[in-house]
Scaffold this motif. Structure first.
Motif, PDB file in Angstrom:
ATOM      1  N   CYS A   1     -29.009 -27.518   9.101  1.00 35.93           N
ATOM      2  CA  CYS A   1     -27.668 -27.660   8.531  1.00 35.93           C
ATOM      3  C   CYS A   1     -27.101 -26.385   7.916  1.00 35.93           C
TER       4      CYS A   1
ATOM      5  N   VAL B   1     -23.053 -22.253   9.861  1.00 32.00           N
ATOM      6  CA  VAL B   1     -22.917 -23.597  10.421  1.00 32.00           C
ATOM      7  C   VAL B   1     -21.763 -24.319   9.700  1.00 32.00           C
ATOM      8  N   GLY B   2     -21.025 -25.150  10.398  1.00 30.39           N
ATOM      9  CA  GLY B   2     -19.915 -25.884   9.780  1.00 30.39           C
ATOM     10  C   GLY B   2     -20.414 -26.964   8.832  1.00 30.39           C
ATOM     11  N   ASN B   3     -20.373 -26.651   7.549  1.00 31.09           N
ATOM     12  CA  ASN B   3     -20.952 -27.542   6.536  1.00 31.09           C
ATOM     13  C   ASN B   3     -20.556 -26.971   5.182  1.00 31.09           C
TER      14      ASN B   3
ATOM     15  N   ASP C   1     -24.634 -22.290  14.929  1.00 30.70           N
ATOM     16  CA  ASP C   1     -24.238 -23.650  15.270  1.00 30.70           C
ATOM     17  C   ASP C   1     -25.469 -24.507  15.471  1.00 30.70           C
ATOM     18  N   LEU C   2     -25.298 -25.801  15.296  1.00 33.86           N
ATOM     19  CA  LEU C   2     -26.409 -26.722  15.570  1.00 33.86           C
ATOM     20  C   LEU C   2     -26.736 -26.728  17.059  1.00 33.86           C
TER      21      LEU C   2
ATOM     22  N   CYS D   1     -24.560 -27.418   2.336  1.00 31.48           N
ATOM     23  CA  CYS D   1     -25.873 -26.755   2.360  1.00 31.48           C
ATOM     24  C   CYS D   1     -25.816 -25.223   2.447  1.00 31.48           C
TER      25      CYS D   1
END
Lengths: 215, 215
Positions: B92, B118-120, B66-67, B123
């Protein structure tokens, strides 16, 4: 170390072009917004609802970014407003150079320029596009904790739109907790609650845009 | 030009470490999956449902990215499985170096390693983490057209999980169109339909993981 240098140069170049765009928008009295959200939070649907709600009181143009397809430009173009689709071919955010190219292909006699960024809650938040305000869209379906997990975009935005509130009866999400988390990251956020299904909150969001265009 | 060079070097370094991880996972007979989705598509909820569904037949560890915040690690840790939270501080996507560090802090006597990216949707798809399979999660709330707009992650994945199917009665989304669009990008996708509310489809997804762990 070289990465940091290159990144800084890229950001400096971006910020220079964004500054030029911001100056032009100010001189022309154009209010420009940069709409950022996760994929599928409803950016395009909100724009489709905002434009008729403006009732032709403002001249609007739209720049829309996607990795692939011109689906969004087709949807927005169907409303009769000028629209440019930027296809990034895989790049994860818009940058000021792409926006400048798109802007230069549009008629400049507008009051409101809506820039719909690539669907990504992370990367677009770091790139200034010359906008007057960033608007972050958060769908109720994404849960309560995203403002805490992705703070930068909430910190850098002027407005939070909590969208898809019509789905709240079927979710564990709480609008109160989303707002509380968002305001803990950025106490200055203006917050709107919207549904593109029921139309709730669209007029309030449109009024905010109109007021800022007339400033 | 310098950007391309730096990016290539970064990717070469990432791929080298990912290759070492893949070799180690193969030698230890560990099935590693890299779960990718937009923010709020239900990655953590799916993991919370998969682990009890495995009924302790497999030894599982989880690495979650996570960020900011360790919310996800706390949720998964509550199930009694070893978990490491990677906080990327704004980056990201996960990369192989971050995953190697996390992996080296875990007990290696496992059958299944779940890496929650990560939620993305953009990337993470370009970064090999040494996994045997990428699993892309697509929430029904995100609409039908995301496989066409974000093709890379669908092209690079082995499995598509269409999650939150319990919400379909309240949406305009069609599972058939999501599947049709996804298969047009990648005809080899294994597709599962799941709901963490009703539990539907969880056992089928768990069976797929078990079968691959026992190969």
């Amino acid at each position: 170390m070289s990465v940091i240098t290159v990144e800084r140069k890229l950001l400096e170049k971006n910020d220079f072009i964004a500054g030029e765009l911001r100056k032009e928008f100010l001189e022309r009295n154009i209010f420009a917004v940069n709409i950022i959200s996760s994929p599928g939070s409803g950016k395009t649907s909100l724009i489709e609802n905002i434009i008729p709600s403006l009732n032709y009181k403002l001249k609007v143009s739209v720049i829309t970014g996607d990795l692939q397809t011109d689906n969004d430009a087709q949807r927005i173009g169907a409303l009769g407003v000028p629209v440019v689709q930027i296809i990034t071919n895989g790049a994860c955010h818009l940058d000021a150079n792409l926006v400048r190219d798109a802007w230069n292909s549009l008629n400049k006699d507008v009051n409101l320029l809506i820039i719909e960024n690539v669907g990504n809650l992370v990367c677009p938040s770091g790139f200034d596009l010359g906008e007057a305000a960033k608007i972050v869209i958060h769908s109720t379906t994404e849960g309560d904790d995203k403002p805490l997990k992705y703070p930068q975009v909430f910190r850098n935005s002027s407005v939070l739109v909590i969208n898809k509130i019509d789905l709240l009866p079927y979710l564990n999400s709480s609008v109160d907790i989303i707002m509380e988390n968002a305001l803990s990251v950025n106490p200055h956020l203006d917050i709107f609650q919207t549904s593109c299904v029921s139309g709730k909150g669209i007029d309030e969001l449109t009024s905010w845009l109109q007021q800022n265009c007339l400033k």
